[in-house]
Design an enzyme around this catalytic site. Sequence first.
Site, PDB file in Angstrom:
ATOM      1  CG  HIS A  79      -3.306  -0.712   0.198  1.00 37.46           C
ATOM      2  ND1 HIS A  79      -3.138   0.568   0.685  1.00 37.46           N
ATOM      3  CD2 HIS A  79      -2.912  -1.537   1.187  1.00 37.46           C
ATOM      4  CE1 HIS A  79      -2.664   0.505   1.922  1.00 37.46           C
ATOM      5  NE2 HIS A  79      -2.504  -0.760   2.252  1.00 37.46           N
TER       6      HIS A  79
ATOM      7  CG  ASP B 167      -0.145   0.441   5.616  1.00 41.03           C
ATOM      8  OD1 ASP B 167      -0.542  -0.032   4.540  1.00 41.03           O
ATOM      9  OD2 ASP B 167      -0.898   0.655   6.590  1.00 41.03           O
TER      10      ASP B 167
ATOM     11  CD  GLU C  55      -5.641  -1.941   3.306  1.00 48.38           C
ATOM     12  OE1 GLU C  55      -5.581  -2.917   4.070  1.00 48.38           O
ATOM     13  OE2 GLU C  55      -5.272  -0.791   3.672  1.00 48.38           O
ATOM     14  CD  GLU C  56      -4.240   2.120   5.079  1.00 53.42           C
ATOM     15  OE1 GLU C  56      -4.888   1.791   6.082  1.00 53.42           O
ATOM     16  OE2 GLU C  56      -3.061   1.790   4.892  1.00 53.42           O
TER      17      GLU C  56
ATOM     18  CG  HIS D 232      -2.002   3.593   9.805  1.00 60.97           C
ATOM     19  ND1 HIS D 232      -3.375   3.414   9.800  1.00 60.97           N
ATOM     20  CD2 HIS D 232      -1.521   2.767   8.867  1.00 60.97           C
ATOM     21  CE1 HIS D 232      -3.686   2.499   8.891  1.00 60.97           C
ATOM     22  NE2 HIS D 232      -2.574   2.088   8.315  1.00 60.97           N
TER      23      HIS D 232
HETATM   24 ZN   LIG Z   1      -2.690   0.647   6.614  1.00 62.93          ZN
END
Ligand SMILES: [Zn+2]
Length: 355
Positions: free
Chosen positions: A65, A181, A213-214, A319
Site C-alpha cells: 500500500h 510502513d 490502507e491506513e 507510525h
Molecule cells: Zn500502517
Amino acid sequence: MTLFNKIKEITEIQATSGYEAPMRDYLRARMMELGYTPETDGLGGIFVTKESKTENAPRVMVAAHMDEVGFMVSSIKADGTLRVVTLGGWNPLVVSAQRFTLFTREGKKIPVVTGGLPPHLLRGAAGAPAMPQVEDIIFDGGFMSKEEVLEFGIRQGDVIVPESEAILTANGKNVISKAWDNRYGCLMVLELLDYLKDKELPVTLIIGANVQEEVGLRGAHVSTTQFKPEVFFAVDCSPATDTFGNDNGRLGEGSLLRYYDPGHIMLPGMKDFLLNTAEVNGIKTQAYISKGGTDAGAAHLQNEGVPSTTIGVCARYIHSHQTIFNMDDFTEAQNFIRAIVTTLNQEKIAAIKNY
Ligand SMILES: [Zn+2]
C-alpha cells in the site's frame, strides 16, 4: 544504487491516504522504466499484470500500500494556527514537536510544526498534564493570522504529511526513517518487477500497490474486485516489539510469518506452502501474532474467498517520524517473495486451497 539509497529515496516521498499521487507517480515512472504498462483502479491503486503464457493460468496478486499516516486540516484558527483530524492511526504522544509538510490544492508545500508545550508553561501546574488529544494539538506554520493562512492558499481539507530524512545507524545495519510502513512494500514490489522482467511463469501475476490502507484497508477491496486474484499476498510492515520486551517481531530475525491478526487467520494450506518454500530456499523467518491488520484482511473476503497472507518485516516505532528497521530483514523478505512467486503453479495453489 545501494539498498540504503533506494530506501532513502522511497521513504522520503510524502503521500498520505487519499492523496497518494506523489507515490503513485513514482511507482508508475519506475514500472514504465522496467518496461511494464501499469493500470490504475478506480481509487488510484496502481498495478502491472504480468500475463502467463500457460493456459488458464491462476491469477496471483502481490500488493503493497502506498499511503502513509498523516493528517487533514479541520479548522483554521484566528491566530493563524491549524487543527487537524488523523489519516490513519497516531499515538498523540509522538505527534508533538515534529516537522511536517502541508500540501495546498495548488500544489504548494508549506512547512508546519506541531507545538510542544515548553517546560516553562508547565511550571506550577498541579499534577501531571493530561494525555493530549490529537484534535487539540497545534499545527503551526508561523502564520500571523487566519487571513495570512488563507492568502497562502491553505484551506480546510488540505493534507499534512510527516517530514523526516532517512539516515543509516552507526553500525550500518539499520535505517532510521519515516514511512517504512509501507514504502517497504512499495520497494518490494519494484524490486520484484525488476527481478521478473525476463522470466516466464505458470501464474499470471498482478503486482502493485493499493491506496488508503491506513484508513481501513479500503484500496484492497477495490483492486481485488478489479483484478480478481485467486491468491493474494500483501507486502507490509508491522510493529517490532523487541525493545518493549516482547518476542513478536525482532529486528534482524527475518521475514514475518503472520499467523494471526484480528482480521485474518493464515489458513493451514498457506502455512504449509510458506513454511516449505522458506525451508527449501533457506529464508530466515519469524512467527508473528499481530494486534493490527493488513490488506490481506480485506482481500481474503473478496471474490468468493481469496487465500491471503502478508509477507512482512517489522520495524520499531512505526507510525512516527523516526522508525528503525533492519536492511537484512528486507533482503530476506525480498528473497522470500521471489521464491514464492516462482514456486507457485496450478498444483501448489490447489494445495493451498484444499487443506
Ligand atoms: Zn500502517
